[in-house]
Motif scaffolding. Sequence first.
Motif, PDB file in Angstrom:
ATOM      1  N   ALA A  61       0.837  -1.208   0.000  1.00  0.00           N
ATOM      2  CA  ALA A  61       0.000   0.000   0.000  1.00  0.00           C
ATOM      3  C   ALA A  61       0.869   1.254   0.000  1.00  0.00           C
ATOM      4  CB  ALA A  61      -0.941   0.003   1.206  1.00  0.00           C
ATOM      5  N   ALA A  62       1.968   1.212   0.751  1.00  0.00           N
ATOM      6  CA  ALA A  62       2.876   2.362   0.793  1.00  0.00           C
ATOM      7  C   ALA A  62       3.449   2.645  -0.598  1.00  0.00           C
ATOM      8  CB  ALA A  62       4.010   2.114   1.791  1.00  0.00           C
ATOM      9  N   ALA A  63       3.864   1.596  -1.293  1.00  0.00           N
ATOM     10  CA  ALA A  63       4.434   1.775  -2.637  1.00  0.00           C
ATOM     11  C   ALA A  63       3.422   2.436  -3.565  1.00  0.00           C
ATOM     12  CB  ALA A  63       4.890   0.432  -3.211  1.00  0.00           C
ATOM     13  N   GLN A  64       2.182   1.971  -3.512  1.00  0.00           N
ATOM     14  CA  GLN A  64       1.149   2.550  -4.377  1.00  0.00           C
ATOM     15  C   GLN A  64       0.903   4.017  -4.043  1.00  0.00           C
ATOM     16  OE1 GLN A  64      -0.143   1.126  -7.114  1.00  0.00           O
ATOM     17  NE2 GLN A  64      -0.942   3.159  -7.444  1.00  0.00           N
ATOM     18  N   ALA A  65       0.852   4.341  -2.771  1.00  0.00           N
ATOM     19  CA  ALA A  65       0.608   5.733  -2.365  1.00  0.00           C
ATOM     20  C   ALA A  65       1.792   6.632  -2.728  1.00  0.00           C
ATOM     21  CB  ALA A  65       0.311   5.802  -0.871  1.00  0.00           C
ATOM     22  N   PHE A  66       3.028   6.138  -2.565  1.00  0.00           N
ATOM     23  CA  PHE A  66       4.194   6.931  -2.968  1.00  0.00           C
ATOM     24  C   PHE A  66       4.192   7.163  -4.480  1.00  0.00           C
ATOM     25  CE2 PHE A  66       6.331   5.491   1.070  1.00  0.00           C
ATOM     26  CZ  PHE A  66       6.452   6.764   1.618  1.00  0.00           C
ATOM     27  N   LYS A  67       3.823   6.147  -5.247  1.00  0.00           N
ATOM     28  CA  LYS A  67       3.736   6.301  -6.702  1.00  0.00           C
ATOM     29  C   LYS A  67       2.665   7.325  -7.069  1.00  0.00           C
ATOM     30  CE  LYS A  67       5.421   1.685  -7.816  1.00  0.00           C
ATOM     31  NZ  LYS A  67       5.057   0.328  -8.235  1.00  0.00           N
ATOM     32  N   SER A  68       1.529   7.281  -6.397  1.00  0.00           N
ATOM     33  CA  SER A  68       0.459   8.254  -6.662  1.00  0.00           C
ATOM     34  C   SER A  68       0.925   9.668  -6.332  1.00  0.00           C
ATOM     35  CB  SER A  68      -0.791   7.910  -5.858  1.00  0.00           C
ATOM     36  OG  SER A  68      -1.331   6.692  -6.303  1.00  0.00           O
ATOM     37  N   SER A  69       1.683   9.805  -5.258  1.00  0.00           N
ATOM     38  CA  SER A  69       2.196  11.123  -4.873  1.00  0.00           C
ATOM     39  C   SER A  69       3.163  11.658  -5.924  1.00  0.00           C
ATOM     40  CB  SER A  69       2.894  11.046  -3.514  1.00  0.00           C
ATOM     41  OG  SER A  69       3.394  12.304  -3.155  1.00  0.00           O
ATOM     42  N   LYS A  70       4.088  10.818  -6.361  1.00  0.00           N
ATOM     43  CA  LYS A  70       5.056  11.285  -7.367  1.00  0.00           C
ATOM     44  C   LYS A  70       4.401  11.506  -8.723  1.00  0.00           C
ATOM     45  CE  LYS A  70       7.203   7.145  -9.257  1.00  0.00           C
ATOM     46  NZ  LYS A  70       6.819   7.385 -10.626  1.00  0.00           N
ATOM     47  N   ASP A  71       3.318  10.790  -9.006  1.00  0.00           N
ATOM     48  CA  ASP A  71       2.587  11.032 -10.252  1.00  0.00           C
ATOM     49  C   ASP A  71       1.935  12.411 -10.243  1.00  0.00           C
ATOM     50  OD1 ASP A  71       3.316   8.556 -11.193  1.00  0.00           O
ATOM     51  OD2 ASP A  71       1.376   7.602 -10.780  1.00  0.00           O
ATOM     52  N   ARG A  72       1.582  12.892  -9.066  1.00  0.00           N
ATOM     53  CA  ARG A  72       0.973  14.217  -8.950  1.00  0.00           C
ATOM     54  C   ARG A  72       2.021  15.325  -8.903  1.00  0.00           C
ATOM     55  NH1 ARG A  72      -3.048  11.542  -8.734  1.00  0.00           N
ATOM     56  NH2 ARG A  72      -5.086  11.609  -7.904  1.00  0.00           N
ATOM     57  N   ASP A  73       3.223  14.992  -8.414  1.00  0.00           N
ATOM     58  CA  ASP A  73       4.315  15.966  -8.357  1.00  0.00           C
ATOM     59  C   ASP A  73       5.615  15.218  -8.620  1.00  0.00           C
ATOM     60  OD1 ASP A  73       6.222  17.882  -7.859  1.00  0.00           O
ATOM     61  OD2 ASP A  73       5.580  18.300  -5.806  1.00  0.00           O
ATOM     62  N   ALA A  74       6.045  15.256  -9.859  1.00  0.00           N
ATOM     63  CA  ALA A  74       7.216  14.481 -10.292  1.00  0.00           C
ATOM     64  C   ALA A  74       8.525  14.995  -9.702  1.00  0.00           C
ATOM     65  CB  ALA A  74       7.306  14.469 -11.816  1.00  0.00           C
ATOM     66  N   LEU A  75       8.483  16.121  -9.020  1.00  0.00           N
ATOM     67  CA  LEU A  75       9.695  16.669  -8.413  1.00  0.00           C
ATOM     68  C   LEU A  75       9.622  16.645  -6.888  1.00  0.00           C
ATOM     69  CD1 LEU A  75      10.343  19.692 -10.797  1.00  0.00           C
ATOM     70  CD2 LEU A  75      11.432  17.448 -10.818  1.00  0.00           C
ATOM     71  N   ASN A  76       8.802  15.776  -6.337  1.00  0.00           N
ATOM     72  CA  ASN A  76       8.650  15.682  -4.894  1.00  0.00           C
ATOM     73  C   ASN A  76       9.688  14.701  -4.345  1.00  0.00           C
ATOM     74  OD1 ASN A  76       7.889  15.072  -2.251  1.00  0.00           O
ATOM     75  ND2 ASN A  76       5.746  15.461  -2.692  1.00  0.00           N
ATOM     76  N   PRO A  77      10.747  15.205  -3.711  1.00  0.00           N
ATOM     77  CA  PRO A  77      11.808  14.306  -3.251  1.00  0.00           C
ATOM     78  C   PRO A  77      11.339  13.315  -2.186  1.00  0.00           C
ATOM     79  CG  PRO A  77      12.194  16.551  -2.483  1.00  0.00           C
ATOM     80  CD  PRO A  77      11.036  16.612  -3.413  1.00  0.00           C
ATOM     81  N   ASP A  78      10.409  13.735  -1.333  1.00  0.00           N
ATOM     82  CA  ASP A  78       9.928  12.843  -0.275  1.00  0.00           C
ATOM     83  C   ASP A  78       9.212  11.626  -0.858  1.00  0.00           C
ATOM     84  OD1 ASP A  78       9.908  12.329   2.490  1.00  0.00           O
ATOM     85  OD2 ASP A  78       7.861  13.088   2.685  1.00  0.00           O
ATOM     86  N   ALA A  79       8.522  11.811  -1.974  1.00  0.00           N
ATOM     87  CA  ALA A  79       7.847  10.686  -2.625  1.00  0.00           C
ATOM     88  C   ALA A  79       8.877   9.670  -3.136  1.00  0.00           C
ATOM     89  CB  ALA A  79       6.964  11.173  -3.768  1.00  0.00           C
ATOM     90  N   PHE A  80       9.957  10.159  -3.721  1.00  0.00           N
ATOM     91  CA  PHE A  80      10.997   9.247  -4.220  1.00  0.00           C
ATOM     92  C   PHE A  80      11.758   8.591  -3.074  1.00  0.00           C
ATOM     93  CE2 PHE A  80      10.243  11.656  -8.093  1.00  0.00           C
ATOM     94  CZ  PHE A  80      10.223  10.644  -9.028  1.00  0.00           C
TER      95      PHE A  80
END
Length: 190
Positions: A57-76
């Motif tokens: 679930a964490a992986a999916q949520a992190f991917k969704s976050s980076k899909d919304r902001d491709a420059l979000n370092p915390d998501a990566f």
Amino acid sequence: MLKNSKQNALLAVIAIVTLTSLAGCYRKGKNIPVNPPTESTYLVDAWTSFESGDFTAAAQAFKSSKDRDALNPDAFLGLGWTQARLLNFNAAVSSFRIMQSISKDPLLEADAHAGLAMCFAAMKNDDSAIENAQLALQMQPSYKFSHDTYVDAKALNIVLARSYLNKGDYLSAVQVGEIGRASCREGWLI
């Protein structure tokens, strides 16, 4: 007069078809989020899932976050740690490297180096494990990962000691010290 009635009938048919089409497209309350999730909503959910051990679930949520902001370092960063927990070390290394390319925040950098050290240790890439563990500890000598208390300076010292031992550098391994007293999870370091 016949011409006007044909035009009026045609206009009426067009109006009915248009209204029917519009009515069919609008479904009250269906698929129309009132407050669509933002990248920060996904990040909160992702870290909550990560901290509770639900790495899928964490992986999916992190991917969704980076899909919304491709420059979000915390998501990566989070994606990297999650991929590491899912034993997908190559993907984790890529995520940590992307994070490092878009952020120079020293706290995130230390977290990325710690993650890279853990991944490289698991991949038996001792030189890279040593390099990243040393960088994390130079940046934060009392390192502690805020999302997993088992990943700390002691765990990084274990990575250093094991990597030095793997290379046959026994003196450096002994100098790192405290080999048996780390607070890392059983099986995390292979």
